[in-house]
Write an enzyme that holds these catalytic residues in place. Structure first.
Site, PDB file in Angstrom:
ATOM      1  N   PRO A 126       0.483   8.916  -1.943  1.00  0.00           N
ATOM      2  CG  PRO A 126      -1.367   8.895  -3.308  1.00  0.00           C
ATOM      3  CD  PRO A 126      -0.981   8.833  -2.021  1.00  0.00           C
TER       4      PRO A 126
ATOM      5  NE  ARG B 251      -3.131   0.032   3.130  1.00  0.00           N
ATOM      6  CZ  ARG B 251      -4.346  -0.376   2.679  1.00  0.00           C
ATOM      7  NH1 ARG B 251      -5.078   0.115   1.718  1.00  0.00           N
ATOM      8  NH2 ARG B 251      -4.735  -1.541   3.214  1.00  0.00           N
TER       9      ARG B 251
ATOM     10  CG  LEU C 200       1.962   4.101   3.960  1.00  0.00           C
ATOM     11  CD1 LEU C 200       3.004   4.479   5.075  1.00  0.00           C
ATOM     12  CD2 LEU C 200       0.475   3.421   4.589  1.00  0.00           C
TER      13      LEU C 200
ATOM     14  CD  GLU D 239      17.097   2.295   1.518  1.00  0.00           C
ATOM     15  OE1 GLU D 239      17.298   0.842   1.529  1.00  0.00           O
ATOM     16  OE2 GLU D 239      17.847   2.658   2.317  1.00  0.00           O
TER      17      GLU D 239
END
Ligand code: FES
Ligand code: FES
Lengths: 725, 185
Positions: A613, A609, A611, A686
């Site tokens: 965008p 998900r 959290l 990352e």
């Protein structure tokens, strides 16, 4: 709260706020320059002095004499503390090189003195008056030399029979690659203000990603009780792993404060940071891949070396090769070679960033040798289990979809398939793809939520290093407690608050929001008790249970507090949690000069998900930019005679600038990973830097027909091989 | 010999502090400063105007960008005492939390920052970029030196390239600048 099994359907699946685009709640502070960074805490510190560091000018040896008399007598100087004035400070587990004290020099620009004066100008000038004599010992600074000595490598990990698989292989490659040493180069230098005036209680306003780790490291280094240390780091001007640890700024400021009885602030001067602080080690890597003619990989053999000061761990570039693609026989070996360069440590996606920069070129080479489309080749070798331990399934892996969606959006099918054959004016045009993988680590994380005077105040020692923590934590509270974003106040980065995951390893967003969720549930329980109601619902700012319906902020009586830590259970050890992606790049390489310009880049990410965008997209954009820098320009140049990074400033160490960055696009797959956290989220900070550099390299190959295996991919490596004009 | 003596004498008599009067964000300040004090440190350390950031102190990052008499300058690369009577505008003068400048608002709207450390400098440079294009001042990538300069992505990127952002917010910064340019047009 224990998270002992995958999350079922829960409130986040019906979210109003989580997963929706929300602008940063700290945005106004940042665009007006009023967010307080460490060196600027005039709001809390008065009457401070300024410290300026001196670094060793040799890489290895001992200090035989220091004369600081002139510096001590210089105008405005309150104190000079030299390395010979105090014993070597104990090293915290997280520090490889000592931070200060004693005559030993372990690396260039290791701090050997601090001058404390009324002003920066005075401290800086006096520093240049300190005379130092050394006894130098020869050191080792050349990684290629180390590689040659390493033909008898210890095998770290082998599954199956790799040698036999290569003997049988129908198609194989065997190549050597280099990645460069890199600097985090975050825009805010390491900086701290210390108040240790009484020599007992230390308050440190600093710029650090990990409050609890740093507090512990400070206690060890300065031989203090953790209870006597307070640390604040509410805004961090970038970290990328460079601010995970306690560094010299904090220690020198503290020593200066104890000595002078006044608060002292120290920012590491920019040209000092590259050699004094940590960096990502360069690597030499050998990668062999074997496959059947049909394109199925039968074996990987990946070995790599990196440099480290004795006792450190370097840059492990082989780890992702153990699990990213299928293949029965696999061997990896990483050697951290003791050398005498500055301290190598974690930088954004430690290991994977360097490993995938190489593995994903090798995959491109294999695809070509097999006559397969590089996208198809990767899809063919996808795995849903950890190939080393096939009983461990990936909890949620959509790598194939990333590749497919990316191909579609990028127009991959229309690309030119013959390297060097597409030309526009003086530019050779090429396109490349690479896969991305980064583990989805979770870390226990705590928080406290207070129902207080018309708002919910959440406190956790989590940091926001540009990642958007303030905003996603507010979203988590607003969602769980059924209130609006405006009704939540977020307080971060303070050792007075519950210990969180901190920011690192792309575990921060997923872990800390899970901890905040746990704290919200604890508060809900307190509210239930206060109102003597069973399992109330929290919606639209109200507490509802049966026929009870009360405004959350109308609850009377003393402040209510919920505090908890989310503990991630062992069940996560039995599954593979990862994040996946695919990068698509188009470059133009100048046919005359070999200059490479990026034209566009697309990254497709599968990270559970998302959290928020907006902030997640920015994270990925930033990772992509850093991977472009890694591909084309970033390299700490080692003076192999004297043992230091020669290009130690922002003019010599070239990160990507506006003009280097073309059109960028990010697509998030709509996935959920209930095995990761109650919010079904994973990190994404990352993923963007994993594999991106290889996508650039592969695009350059497609443009020119020149296969580059050494980063950065600069024009000098191509000049003599460019296609005839 | 003679020259050394003269130099020594000169050094002894040289005054190491000077007075300077600057107008900063419309307000006049009289300061007595160490001659070595950069404009950036005068702002940050003496006037508590910490919105301008110090990323490198060597003119290599742009975090310290301010306006001097309407032109953008790296405040770390110039000494405060060189600016007697100059008009300086810092990010604090561009806009505050309660009265954001359109460029600041556009940065928020487009998430044109992450850690925020380069941001005040980016915003000052972004405003200057639009002004410089409007004023017809050519850049390295300007194709036509006579006539109006096209407000292309390439022009904006080129002119913003002295402002580093390690968080890599470049794409969003471009969008923010475009939004402001559009609002103005
Ligand atoms: S601080 Fe002035 S350019 Fe970097
Ligand atoms: S927002 Fe962090 S450096 Fe630009």
């Amino acid at each position: 709260m224990d998270f002992n099994q995958s999350a079922d359907e829960n409130l986040f699946d019906r979210a109003r706020i989580i997963g929706k685009p929300h602008k940063r709640i700290d945005g106004a502070l940042k665009v007006t320059g009023t967010a307080p960074y460490a060196y600027e805490r005039n709001d809390v510190v008065e009457n401070h002095l300024v410290g300026y560091p001196l670094g060793a000018s040799i890489a290895k040896g001992r200090i035989t004499r220091m004369d600081a008399a002139a510096a001590r007598n210089a105008e405005g100087v309150a104190a000079v503390i030299t390395a010979l004035d105090i014993d070597e400070l104990p090293r915290a587990d997280s520090n490889v090189a000592k931070l200060f004290g004693g005559d030993l020099v372990e690396h260039y620009h290791q701090a050997i003195a601090v001058v404390v004066a009324e002003t920066l100008e005075q401290a800086r000038a006096a520093t240049s008056l300190i005379e130092v004599e050394y006894e130098e010992t020869p050191g080792e600074f050349d990684l290629d030399d180390a590689w040659k000595r390493l033909q008898d490598r210890d095998v770290i990990n082998e599954v199956g029979d790799v040698d036999a698989a290569f003997e049988r292989a129908e198609v194989s490659i065997d190549e050597i690659y280099h990645t460069a040493s890199q600097s985090h180069a975050m825009m805010e230098p390491h900086a701290s203000i210390a108040d240790w005036c009484d020599g007992k209680h230390l308050t440190l306003w600093t710029s650090n990603q990990m409050i609890a780790w740093s507090k512990k490291a400070l206690a060890t280094t300065l031989e203090l009780d953790e209870a006597d240390i307070r640390l604040e780091s509410p805004f961090v001007g970038g970290g990328f792993g460079g601010k995970l640890w306690l560094r010299a700024d904090a220690v020198l400021a503290a020593l200066g404060s104890r000595e002078t009885g006044r608060p002292v602030k120290v920012a590491l001067p920019r040209p000092f940071i590259f050699n004094n602080a940590t960096h990502r080690s360069g690597t030499v890597q050998r990668l062999r891949i074997a496959a059947n003619k049909d394109g199925r990989i039968t074996a990987f053999d990946h070995s790599a070396i990196s440099h480290t000061l004795p006792g450190g761990s370097g840059e492990d570039a082989v780890n992702q090769t153990r699990c990213f693609y299928a293949g029965e026989n696999r061997r990896v070996a990483h050697h951290a070679i003791d050398m005498n360069l500055p301290e190598a440590a974690d930088m954004r996606a430690p290991g994977e960033a360097s490993g995938l920069a190489v593995l994903e070129i090798a995959m491109d080479e294999m695809a070509e040798k097999l006559g397969l489309d590089p996208v198809e080749f990767r899809i063919l070798n996808d795995t849903q289990v950890n190939p080393e331990e096939p009983h461990k399934r990936y909890s949620d892996r959509h790598f194939v979809e990333c590749l497919q969606k990316g191909s579609e959006a990028f127009g991959w099918r229309e690309r030119n398939k013959v390297p060097g054959s597409r030309r526009e004016g003086q530019w050779l045009i090429g396109q490349g793809v690479a896969g991305a993988y980064r583990g989805a680590i979770t870390m226990d994380s705590g928080a406290r939520v207070r129902l207080s005077q018309g708002k919910l105040v959440v406190e956790t020692d989590m940091t926001d290093i540009g990642t958007g923590s303030y905003t996603i934590i507010a979203q988590t509270v607003a969602e769980t407690m059924g209130v609006t974003m405006d009704e939540v106040e977020v307080r971060l980065g303070n050792s007075a608050y519950p210990v969180s995951s901190g920011s690192g390893g792309q575990f921060g967003a997923a872990s800390s929001t899970a901890g905040v969720y746990a704290a919200c549930l604890a508060l809900q329980e307190e509210i239930g008790k206060r109102l003597s109601i069973e399992s109330p619902r929290f919606e639209n700012g109200r507490v509802v249970s049966g026929d009870q319906d009360l405004g959350l902020f109308e609850i009377e009586g003393e402040e209510l507090v919920g505090e908890d830590t989310l503990h991630f259970g062992d069940f996560q050890d039995e599954i593979e949690l990862g994040t996946f992606g695919a990068h698509f790049v188009e470059v133009a390489v100048n046919a005359y000069t070999g200059e490479t310009r990026l034209r566009r880049m697309l990254s497709v990410c599968d990270a559970g998900r998302i959290l928020n965008p907006i902030t997640a997209r920015s994270q990925v954009l930033g990772g992509m930019v850093m991977s472009i820098g890694a591909a084309l320009s970033e390299s700490l140049s080692i003076d192999t005679a004297r043992g230091f990074f020669a290009n130690h400033d922002l003019a010599g160490y070239e990160i990507a600038v506006h003009a280097d960055i073309p059109e960028q696009e990010v697509i998030f797959l709509d996935t959920l990973d209930g095995a990761s956290t109650p919010l079904k989220a994973k990190g994404v900070g990352e993923l963007g830097i994993c594999g991106g550099a290889a996508a650039v390299a592969n695009a350059m190959y497609n443009a020119t027909g020149i296969r580059l295996r050494d980063y950065p991919l600069t024009l000098d490596r191509m000049l003599d091989r460019l296609p005839a004009i | 010999m003679t020259s050394t003596t003269t130099f020594e004498k000169h050094r002894e008599s040289a005054q190491t502090r000077s007075s300077v009067a600057l107008t900063i964000n419309g307000q006049r300040h009289e300061l007595t400063l160490d001659n070595r004090t950069t404009l950036l440190d005068a702002l940050r350390e003496h006037l508590n105007l910490t919105g301008s950031k110090k990323g490198c102190d060597h003119g290599q990052c742009g975090a310290c960008t301010v306006f001097i008499d309407g032109q953008r300058v790296n405040a770390c690369l110039t000494l405060a005492v060189m600016h007697q009577d100059d008009e300086i505008t810092t990010i604090e003068g561009v806009g505050g939390v309660e009265h954001l400048d359109p460029m600041q608002q556009a940065f928020i709207d487009h998430d044109a920052f992450q850690c925020g450390y380069c941001t005040p400098g980016q915003i000052c440079s972004a405003k200057a970029t639009l002004e410089e294009i409007r004023a017809g001042i050519p850049s390295h990538v300007t194709k036509e030196l006579t006539g109006p300069i096209e407000l292309s992505d390439e022009e904006i990127r080129e002119r913003m390239s002295g402002n580093l952002c390690r968080c890599g917010a470049y794409a969003n910064i471009l969008e923010a600048i475009r939004q402001v340019a559009k609002e103005r047009a």
